[in-house]
Design an enzyme around this catalytic site. Structure first.
Site, PDB file in Angstrom:
ATOM      1  N   MET A   1       0.847  -1.186   0.000  1.00  0.00           N
ATOM      2  CA  MET A   1       0.000   0.000   0.000  1.00  0.00           C
ATOM      3  C   MET A   1       0.883   1.236   0.000  1.00  0.00           C
ATOM      4  SD  MET A   1      -3.165  -0.250  -0.375  1.00  0.00           S
ATOM      5  CE  MET A   1      -4.747   0.533  -0.234  1.00  0.00           C
ATOM      6  N   CYS A   2       0.334   2.409   0.010  1.00  0.00           N
ATOM      7  CA  CYS A   2       1.070   3.671  -0.014  1.00  0.00           C
ATOM      8  C   CYS A   2       0.222   4.743   0.664  1.00  0.00           C
ATOM      9  CB  CYS A   2       1.379   4.102  -1.453  1.00  0.00           C
ATOM     10  SG  CYS A   2       2.167   2.851  -2.483  1.00  0.00           S
ATOM     11  N   ARG A   3       0.768   5.922   0.746  1.00  0.00           N
ATOM     12  CA  ARG A   3       0.045   7.121   1.165  1.00  0.00           C
ATOM     13  C   ARG A   3       0.398   8.219   0.166  1.00  0.00           C
ATOM     14  NH1 ARG A   3      -3.893   5.939   4.694  1.00  0.00           N
ATOM     15  NH2 ARG A   3      -3.966   4.461   2.973  1.00  0.00           N
TER      16      ARG A   3
END
Length: 246
Positions: A1-3
């Site tokens: 995942m990432c932000r």
């Protein structure tokens, strides 16, 4: 995942958007509060920004964690911008490492980021890739699910689709082939299009500016969380939210 996050508004130092917020992207690289998949975003980071008088954005991307790059902290202190897209990366299994795999991806006047994953990458997603011309596949910036999603979006943009249409069509098409998480950000420096599909996304509008982010960067009022499976269209003057309906 990432932000990730995107900003439009009055000129501000990059640092004010990325490094200074107490719960912002810098802290989210090691301690995100709302991230549903993964815990640390240390597999790279990037920032893309627009300078007055030039429609083509600059990008600064690195393969390591944002907190380990002293050069970026110095750049972020002095560079000011009216429009920005930034991201910290948590790599998906099977995807390439390195600077080229870090968002934002870019082409022409566009910046793009993908927060999510495509389960089944790469084996079960051949039908998606088959829909792109060979030269576009060969031009992928990295061997990753995010780079493929970007290629699908860019193909639609270059065919004449509006930003929101390009994102929505891509999300709905990819979702037919994979139980994907597809929070996407796209900007041309004057508008932002974004999707929430499988993870958190929020926005805050103040007088003359808008900030769209995976999660709030502070405890100040005004943050609005998007419903899952939504499309957000934003300018510095306001926002519109529409459902993404298969």
């Amino acid at each position: 995942m990432c932000r990730h996050l995107a900003y439009l508004g009055a000129p501000v130092p990059i640092r004010q958007l990325v490094l200074d917020p107490p719960l912002g992207l810098y802290r989210q690289s090691w301690a995100p509060r709302a991230q549903r998949h993964g815990t640390v975003n240390a597999d790279g980071f990037g920032v893309g920004w627009y300078a007055d008088g030039d429609p083509v954005p600059a990008r600064y991307r690195r393969a390591g964690p944002i907190w380990a790059d002293g050069g970026f902290a110095d750049l972020a202190r002095v560079v000011r911008t009216r429009a920005l897209l930034a991201a910290v990366r948590s790599a998906t299994e099977g995807c390439a490492a390195g600077e080229a795999a870090a968002a934002p991806f870019g082409a022409d006047r566009w910046l793009f980021s993908h927060n999510g994953a495509l389960p089944g990458w790469p084996g079960r997603l051949g039908a998606l890739a088959a829909g792109l011309p060979a030269e576009e596949l060969l031009g992928l910036e990295a061997r990753s699910d995010s780079a493929l999603v970007w290629a699908l979006v860019l193909h639609r943009l270059r065919a004449g689709a509006a930003p929101g249409e390009a994102l929505a069509d891509t999300v709905l098409t990819v979702a037919e082939h994979s139980d994907a998480r597809l929070n996407l950000l796209l900007t041309d420096g004057t508008s932002i299009a974004a999707t929430s599909w499988g993870d958190t996304l929020c926005h805050r509008t103040t007088e003359g500016s808008v900030l769209v982010a995976s999660e709030p960067g502070d405890e100040e009022p005004g943050w609005i969380r998007l419903p899952d499976r939504s499309l957000l269209l934003a300018t510095a003057e306001g926002t519109t939210v529409k459902p993404l309906i298969p």
